[in-house]
Scaffold this motif. Structure first.
Motif, PDB file in Angstrom:
ATOM      1  N   PRO A 144      81.063  47.920  40.391  1.00 59.83           N
ATOM      2  CA  PRO A 144      80.862  46.548  39.939  1.00 59.83           C
ATOM      3  C   PRO A 144      82.165  45.831  39.565  1.00 59.83           C
ATOM      4  O   PRO A 144      82.226  44.605  39.580  1.00 59.83           O
ATOM      5  N   ALA A 145      83.209  46.579  39.269  1.00 62.81           N
ATOM      6  CA  ALA A 145      84.490  45.984  38.899  1.00 62.81           C
ATOM      7  C   ALA A 145      85.337  45.627  40.122  1.00 62.81           C
ATOM      8  O   ALA A 145      86.275  44.859  40.009  1.00 62.81           O
ATOM      9  N   ARG A 146      85.000  46.201  41.272  1.00 65.26           N
ATOM     10  CA  ARG A 146      85.769  45.957  42.496  1.00 65.26           C
ATOM     11  C   ARG A 146      84.811  45.849  43.677  1.00 65.26           C
ATOM     12  O   ARG A 146      84.521  46.846  44.333  1.00 65.26           O
ATOM     13  N   PRO A 147      84.296  44.660  43.936  1.00 63.96           N
ATOM     14  CA  PRO A 147      83.359  44.488  45.053  1.00 63.96           C
ATOM     15  C   PRO A 147      83.911  45.062  46.358  1.00 63.96           C
ATOM     16  O   PRO A 147      85.094  44.914  46.667  1.00 63.96           O
ATOM     17  N   GLY A 148      83.053  45.746  47.080  1.00 61.21           N
ATOM     18  CA  GLY A 148      83.446  46.380  48.333  1.00 61.21           C
ATOM     19  C   GLY A 148      83.999  47.778  48.164  1.00 61.21           C
ATOM     20  O   GLY A 148      84.226  48.482  49.133  1.00 61.21           O
ATOM     21  N   SER A 149      84.201  48.209  46.920  1.00 63.05           N
ATOM     22  CA  SER A 149      84.734  49.539  46.624  1.00 63.05           C
ATOM     23  C   SER A 149      83.579  50.450  46.200  1.00 63.05           C
ATOM     24  O   SER A 149      82.634  50.008  45.560  1.00 63.05           O
ATOM     25  N   ILE A 150      83.682  51.718  46.546  1.00 61.44           N
ATOM     26  CA  ILE A 150      82.650  52.694  46.210  1.00 61.44           C
ATOM     27  C   ILE A 150      83.199  53.670  45.168  1.00 61.44           C
ATOM     28  O   ILE A 150      84.318  54.164  45.289  1.00 61.44           O
ATOM     29  N   ILE A 151      82.386  53.942  44.147  1.00 60.80           N
ATOM     30  CA  ILE A 151      82.748  54.932  43.129  1.00 60.80           C
ATOM     31  C   ILE A 151      82.444  56.318  43.695  1.00 60.80           C
ATOM     32  O   ILE A 151      81.332  56.590  44.138  1.00 60.80           O
ATOM     33  N   THR A 152      83.437  57.174  43.676  1.00 64.74           N
ATOM     34  CA  THR A 152      83.304  58.529  44.187  1.00 64.74           C
ATOM     35  C   THR A 152      82.286  59.312  43.360  1.00 64.74           C
ATOM     36  O   THR A 152      82.290  59.231  42.131  1.00 64.74           O
ATOM     37  N   PRO A 153      81.409  60.093  44.011  1.00 64.82           N
ATOM     38  CA  PRO A 153      80.493  60.944  43.252  1.00 64.82           C
ATOM     39  C   PRO A 153      81.273  61.890  42.343  1.00 64.82           C
ATOM     40  O   PRO A 153      82.280  62.465  42.745  1.00 64.82           O
ATOM     41  N   ILE A 154      80.805  62.021  41.105  1.00 61.24           N
ATOM     42  CA  ILE A 154      81.486  62.892  40.138  1.00 61.24           C
ATOM     43  C   ILE A 154      80.688  64.141  39.818  1.00 61.24           C
ATOM     44  O   ILE A 154      81.092  64.930  38.974  1.00 61.24           O
ATOM     45  N   SER A 155      79.557  64.331  40.487  1.00 56.14           N
ATOM     46  CA  SER A 155      78.714  65.475  40.170  1.00 56.14           C
ATOM     47  C   SER A 155      78.827  66.607  41.181  1.00 56.14           C
ATOM     48  O   SER A 155      78.213  67.653  41.011  1.00 56.14           O
ATOM     49  N   SER A 156      79.629  66.442  42.206  1.00 56.35           N
ATOM     50  CA  SER A 156      79.752  67.485  43.213  1.00 56.35           C
ATOM     51  C   SER A 156      80.606  68.637  42.697  1.00 56.35           C
ATOM     52  O   SER A 156      81.488  68.452  41.854  1.00 56.35           O
TER      53      SER A 156
END
Length: 77
Positions: free
Chosen positions: A34-46
């Motif tokens: 939400p802070a950077r449109p077009g950017s994806i937050i990397t999964p942190i649960s893997s």
């Protein structure tokens, strides 16, 4: 393990849900930033992600944020 089926939420899991899940997803699966449109937050649960960072590194990321990625700092001065 915080994500043990049938186990009541503990304080850490409740804190994650309250402070982190809106960006990182309920299960740490990542998603739109939400802070950077077009950017994806990397999964942190893997397992790969969790094995990459030490507890100290994760603590520092949470405390100081990652401003270049849109993550706010959660430390208290």
């Amino acid at each position: 393990g915080l994500n043990v089926p049938g186990r009541p939420n503990d304080a850490g899991q409740a804190l994650f849900v309250e402070q982190c899940a809106s960006c990182h997803g309920e299960f740490g699966e990542g998603g739109a930033n939400p802070a950077r449109p077009g950017s994806i937050i990397t999964p942190i649960s893997s397992t790969g992600f969790l094995n990459t960072f030490t507890d100290d590194t994760l603590f520092n990321i949470i405390a100081n944020g990652l401003p270049d990625r849109g993550m706010a700092a959660f430390s208290q001065d």
